[in-house]
Design an enzyme around this catalytic site. Sequence first.
Site, PDB file in Angstrom:
ATOM      1  N   ASN A 103     -10.040  -1.101   0.037  1.00  0.00           N
ATOM      2  CA  ASN A 103      -8.586  -0.940   0.052  1.00  0.00           C
ATOM      3  C   ASN A 103      -8.024  -1.407  -1.289  1.00  0.00           C
ATOM      4  OD1 ASN A 103      -5.837  -1.093   0.454  1.00  0.00           O
ATOM      5  ND2 ASN A 103      -5.953  -2.179   2.412  1.00  0.00           N
TER       6      ASN A 103
ATOM      7  N   HIS B 262      -3.880   6.608   3.193  1.00  0.00           N
ATOM      8  CA  HIS B 262      -4.192   5.300   2.625  1.00  0.00           C
ATOM      9  C   HIS B 262      -5.618   4.910   3.033  1.00  0.00           C
ATOM     10  CE1 HIS B 262      -4.033   1.362   1.142  1.00  0.00           C
ATOM     11  NE2 HIS B 262      -3.912   0.765   2.315  1.00  0.00           N
TER      12      HIS B 262
ATOM     13  N   CYS C  49       0.817  -1.224   0.000  1.00  0.00           N
ATOM     14  CA  CYS C  49       0.000   0.000   0.000  1.00  0.00           C
ATOM     15  C   CYS C  49       0.848   1.271   0.000  1.00  0.00           C
ATOM     16  CB  CYS C  49      -0.943   0.006   1.196  1.00  0.00           C
ATOM     17  SG  CYS C  49      -1.883  -1.513   1.348  1.00  0.00           S
TER      18      CYS C  49
HETATM   19  N1  ACO Z   1     -17.753 -10.160   9.000  1.00  0.00           N
HETATM   20  C1  ACO Z   1     -18.134 -10.498  10.246  1.00  0.00           C
HETATM   21  N2  ACO Z   1     -17.247 -10.779  11.220  1.00  0.00           N
HETATM   22  C2  ACO Z   1     -15.933 -10.724  10.911  1.00  0.00           C
HETATM   23  C3  ACO Z   1     -15.476 -10.373   9.635  1.00  0.00           C
HETATM   24  C4  ACO Z   1     -16.443 -10.103   8.645  1.00  0.00           C
HETATM   25  N3  ACO Z   1     -16.112  -9.761   7.395  1.00  0.00           N
HETATM   26  N4  ACO Z   1     -14.128 -10.393   9.630  1.00  0.00           N
HETATM   27  C5  ACO Z   1     -13.751 -10.735  10.875  1.00  0.00           C
HETATM   28  N5  ACO Z   1     -14.828 -10.941  11.655  1.00  0.00           N
HETATM   29  C6  ACO Z   1     -14.897 -11.343  13.051  1.00  0.00           C
HETATM   30  C7  ACO Z   1     -13.653 -12.063  13.506  1.00  0.00           C
HETATM   31  O1  ACO Z   1     -13.734 -13.442  13.196  1.00  0.00           O
HETATM   32  C8  ACO Z   1     -13.686 -11.815  14.994  1.00  0.00           C
HETATM   33  O2  ACO Z   1     -14.578 -12.710  15.599  1.00  0.00           O
HETATM   34  P1  ACO Z   1     -14.194 -13.380  17.018  1.00  0.00           P
HETATM   35  O3  ACO Z   1     -14.103 -12.208  17.973  1.00  0.00           O
HETATM   36  O4  ACO Z   1     -15.360 -14.266  17.261  1.00  0.00           O
HETATM   37  O5  ACO Z   1     -12.894 -14.070  16.815  1.00  0.00           O
HETATM   38  C9  ACO Z   1     -14.297 -10.433  15.103  1.00  0.00           C
HETATM   39  O6  ACO Z   1     -14.941 -10.167  13.844  1.00  0.00           O
HETATM   40  C10 ACO Z   1     -13.266  -9.329  15.351  1.00  0.00           C
HETATM   41  O7  ACO Z   1     -12.174  -9.532  14.484  1.00  0.00           O
HETATM   42  P2  ACO Z   1     -10.941  -8.541  14.460  1.00  0.00           P
HETATM   43  O8  ACO Z   1      -9.921  -9.027  13.489  1.00  0.00           O
HETATM   44  O9  ACO Z   1     -10.502  -8.228  15.853  1.00  0.00           O
HETATM   45  O10 ACO Z   1     -11.665  -7.230  13.880  1.00  0.00           O
HETATM   46  P3  ACO Z   1     -11.091  -5.780  13.770  1.00  0.00           P
HETATM   47  O11 ACO Z   1     -11.960  -4.871  14.478  1.00  0.00           O
HETATM   48  O12 ACO Z   1      -9.606  -5.730  14.064  1.00  0.00           O
HETATM   49  O13 ACO Z   1     -11.265  -5.489  12.204  1.00  0.00           O
HETATM   50  C11 ACO Z   1      -9.885  -5.419  10.218  1.00  0.00           C
HETATM   51  C12 ACO Z   1     -10.584  -6.310  11.252  1.00  0.00           C
HETATM   52  C13 ACO Z   1     -10.959  -4.636   9.491  1.00  0.00           C
HETATM   53  C14 ACO Z   1      -9.147  -6.311   9.257  1.00  0.00           C
HETATM   54  C15 ACO Z   1      -8.917  -4.436  10.918  1.00  0.00           C
HETATM   55  O14 ACO Z   1      -8.118  -5.143  11.854  1.00  0.00           O
HETATM   56  C16 ACO Z   1      -8.020  -3.700   9.951  1.00  0.00           C
HETATM   57  O15 ACO Z   1      -8.449  -2.842   9.220  1.00  0.00           O
HETATM   58  N6  ACO Z   1      -6.705  -3.988   9.967  1.00  0.00           N
HETATM   59  C17 ACO Z   1      -5.725  -3.270   9.166  1.00  0.00           C
HETATM   60  C18 ACO Z   1      -5.813  -3.592   7.690  1.00  0.00           C
HETATM   61  C19 ACO Z   1      -4.761  -2.785   6.947  1.00  0.00           C
HETATM   62  O16 ACO Z   1      -4.596  -1.619   7.159  1.00  0.00           O
HETATM   63  N7  ACO Z   1      -3.982  -3.444   6.085  1.00  0.00           N
HETATM   64  C20 ACO Z   1      -2.822  -2.721   5.526  1.00  0.00           C
HETATM   65  C21 ACO Z   1      -2.846  -2.567   4.140  1.00  0.00           C
HETATM   66  S1  ACO Z   1      -3.234  -3.965   3.191  1.00  0.00           S
HETATM   67  C22 ACO Z   1      -1.853  -4.320   2.165  1.00  0.00           C
HETATM   68  O17 ACO Z   1      -0.757  -3.930   2.432  1.00  0.00           O
HETATM   69  C23 ACO Z   1      -2.110  -5.162   0.963  1.00  0.00           C
END
Ligand code: ACO
Length: 338
Positions: free
Chosen positions: A295, A265, A124
Amino acid sequence: MKNSAVSPDQKMIPVRIAGTGSYLPERIMTNQELEDLVDTSDDWITSRTGIRERRIAAEGEHTSHLAAKAAEKALEQAGLDGADVHLIIVATITPDTLTPATACYVQQHLGSQRAVAFDVSAACSGFLYALELARTSVGSGAFRNALIIGAEKLSAFVDWNDRNTCVLFGDGAGAAVLLPSENGDGKILSCALGTDGAQAELLNIPGGGSACPLKVDAPNEKLAYLAMQGREVFKHAVNAMKTASIDAIEAAGLTASDIKLLIPHQANLRIIDAIVERLEIDREDVFINLDKYGNTSAAAVAIALDEANRQGRMEKGDKVLLVAFGAGLTWASAIIEW
Ligand code: ACO
């Protein structure tokens, strides 16, 4: 997290952005459609990320095609033809092929026979890595101009059965043309780049490289998909983008209150909100389009820059902060005087 490169180098010729362009595939995939694919909901995706829909490239529409369409618009705005381009850098983690570089196909699409063309792989952060490479290449006088493009077809590398990742990503491309700034107007004031390879496992596509070639006779599809430890990446993203932003602001001799527009980003609205709060920048001064595109990795900042430009969000002399974060881990920021 420390930035390993902070510029500007005062000996360089000032370099400006002379044109921007972007291209998004026609096909829109909504959150509601994803509800039919995996155990998710529009409410979860919107509240946890801010994303409402994303674009998906058509079959046969490759990263290089998206890149060339965005590039054509940037060249038109800069008043250049493909044949005028001296340097093409494509930032992507979803190249058409492992080799040659996607930039080579783009060179062919644009008829830029004289251009040197290669790819940058910094996830990214890639578009801002390309910006700094192009700034120093044009600023040193080594190249007369540069075309930089962030382009991704992430839909080809996403596991459509994995709700943790498939809801986050989309396809698209954005581009910019860099020229020497004759009178110093509109120049790139500073860049700050950083990398932390110790965190490489947090976000990767494990298969398809020499460490884990994907064999036709023994395919393991899962290895070909993007894998991410989202919660960990989230924490690093906020810290790194904050530090990179402050370093670029200071290198430009500015303070956060000088920033007229922040183009971050577009990964997650909660990450953007956390950065805005830490930098004490007004929320109205932040450009956001992740609700429409999700993203798009290396393309995200490039697309947002072009949309901000075409919507007239930047006036001459405005100081604009671009900041990104991605796999590597990598991070990058830049200040542009519009
Ligand atoms: N729908 C429903 N529930 C979901 C989903 C979904 N799509 N995805 C995950 N969950 C669930 C998980 O299983 C988890 O359930 P559990 O508590 O029973 O285990 C719960 O939701 C919480 O999961 P988390 O991973 O803690 O959710 P979080 O609030 O952290 O959000 C996310 C996840 C959106 C991925 C976030 O962590 C994020 O944005 N991370 C950074 C991503 C990023 O910036 N990437 C960098 C660039 S990408 C690149 O370089 C190619």
